[in-house]
Design an enzyme around this catalytic site. Structure first.
Site, PDB file in Angstrom:
ATOM      1  N   SER A 119     -15.010   3.849  22.374  1.00 39.34           N
ATOM      2  CA  SER A 119     -14.832   2.795  21.379  1.00 39.34           C
ATOM      3  C   SER A 119     -13.429   2.221  21.399  1.00 39.34           C
ATOM      4  O   SER A 119     -13.122   1.339  20.595  1.00 39.34           O
ATOM      5  CB  SER A 119     -15.150   3.339  19.980  1.00 39.34           C
ATOM      6  N   HIS A 140     -20.482   0.133  25.051  1.00 38.08           N
ATOM      7  CA  HIS A 140     -20.201   0.655  23.716  1.00 38.08           C
ATOM      8  C   HIS A 140     -21.315   0.340  22.726  1.00 38.08           C
ATOM      9  O   HIS A 140     -21.457  -0.794  22.267  1.00 38.08           O
ATOM     10  CB  HIS A 140     -18.861   0.090  23.214  1.00 38.08           C
ATOM     11  N   GLU A 152     -21.319  -3.612  22.825  1.00 40.66           N
ATOM     12  CA  GLU A 152     -20.163  -4.246  23.456  1.00 40.66           C
ATOM     13  C   GLU A 152     -20.154  -3.903  24.936  1.00 40.66           C
ATOM     14  O   GLU A 152     -20.252  -2.720  25.299  1.00 40.66           O
ATOM     15  CB  GLU A 152     -18.856  -3.757  22.831  1.00 40.66           C
ATOM     16  N   ASN A 190     -13.853  -2.464  16.880  1.00 40.36           N
ATOM     17  CA  ASN A 190     -12.893  -1.521  16.301  1.00 40.36           C
ATOM     18  C   ASN A 190     -11.481  -2.081  16.198  1.00 40.36           C
ATOM     19  O   ASN A 190     -10.683  -1.580  15.393  1.00 40.36           O
ATOM     20  CB  ASN A 190     -12.915  -0.216  17.088  1.00 40.36           C
TER      21      ASN A 190
END
Length: 291
Positions: A119, A140, A152, A190
């Site tokens: 992440s 991800h 992702e 994130n």
């Protein structure tokens, strides 16, 4: 390259979720972890989650049985390496991920694609330690994997178009949506989410509000389904801290400095739901704020 088999390294919350959705989509899955107990627990969790889908009418009992039949577990890294696409879903520590890829390399098929569910960690740096940086990328998934629609896809500096297209094809077969992110610390989700959570912890640390008021304010004031401290517990405070450290180290900006209270909770082993204590105490019938 047509992907038919998927190797999943790590049978925890993310790994078993990835195995779950891959098997439902018709892929043959080989899952590994460091112990048979972890693998057995993962298969039991997948069966329970599939059963929940059946009870909701989103999956048939026959499809549940077929999906479970497609999942095989092993303690041998070499067996996972013989799949078409390997997804590493181990803990968010770069040295552990590097050791996993080092162990895979002698056993990989020539065309096997390597990916990481990281992440936050540099895809380019992870790829540089392998023999196939052009066939390496970030993959991800969001937690919980069977529910969340986004994936992702992160290209390292050497990732080629065929690798990206193959992974995009997998995402589409899963019925999920891909977002393409550049290889910067923490990528898109994130990069935005973790500083918000970290700021919520600072708000608690500085006494602006308590756990209940902070989460209530964000849920009712911004229509978030979970408050930031509740969400941090769900993600895992150790994971939140690791991502903030990657942001702080990688971008060299003090605005990403992890809150000392977040560090203290992790040092105490209060990591959230998985340890039964974090910003909430989960040991009773209902969660109780710890501050």
């Amino acid at each position: 390259m047509e992907i038919q088999s998927i190797g999943v390294i790590g049978a925890g919350q993310m790994g078993n979720g990835i195995a779950h959705v891959m098997a439902v989509a018709g892929y043959d899955v080989v899952m590994t972890d460091i112990s048979q107990e972890a693998l057995d627990a993962a298969v039991a969790r997948i069966g329970k989650n599939l059963g929940r889908q059946v009870s909701k009418g989103t999956l048939s009992a026959a499809d549940q049985a077929a999906a479970l039949a497609r999942i095989r577990t092993t303690l041998e890294t070499a067996e996972v390496a013989q799949t078409d696409l390997v997804i590493e879903a181990a803990t968010e520590r770069e040295e552990i991920k590097q050791k996993i890829f080092d162990a895979l390399l002698p056993h990989l098929k020539p065309n096997t694609i390597l990916t990481s569910n990281t992440s936050s960690i540099s895809i380019t740096r992870l790829a540089s330690r392998t023999d196939r940086p052009e066939k390496f990328m970030g993959f991800h998934f969001m937690n919980p994997v069977p529910v969340m629609q986004l994936v992702e896809l992160i290209r390292g500096i050497a990732t080629d178009k065929d690798t990206y297209d193959a992974c995009l094809g997998v995402v589409e077969r899963l019925g999920k949506t891909a977002a393409s992110a550049e290889d910067f610390p923490a990528f898109i989700v994130n990069r935005i989410l973790m500083p918000m959570i970290n700021e919520a912890v600072y708000t608690l640390y500085e006494g602006v509000g308590n756990v209940t008021s902070i989460d209530k304010a964000m849920k009712l004031g911004t229509n978030h389904p979970m408050g930031p401290l509740e969400l941090a517990d769900f993600i895992g405070l150790d994971t939140c801290l690791a991502i903030m450290n990657v942001l702080h180290d990688g971008l060299a900006d003090t605005k990403y400095r992890p809150c000392p209270l977040l560090t203290k909770y992790v040092e105490a082993g209060w990591l959230g739901r998985k340890t039964k204590r974090g910003f909430y105490d989960y040991r009773g019938e209902t969660p109780v704020p710890t501050r």
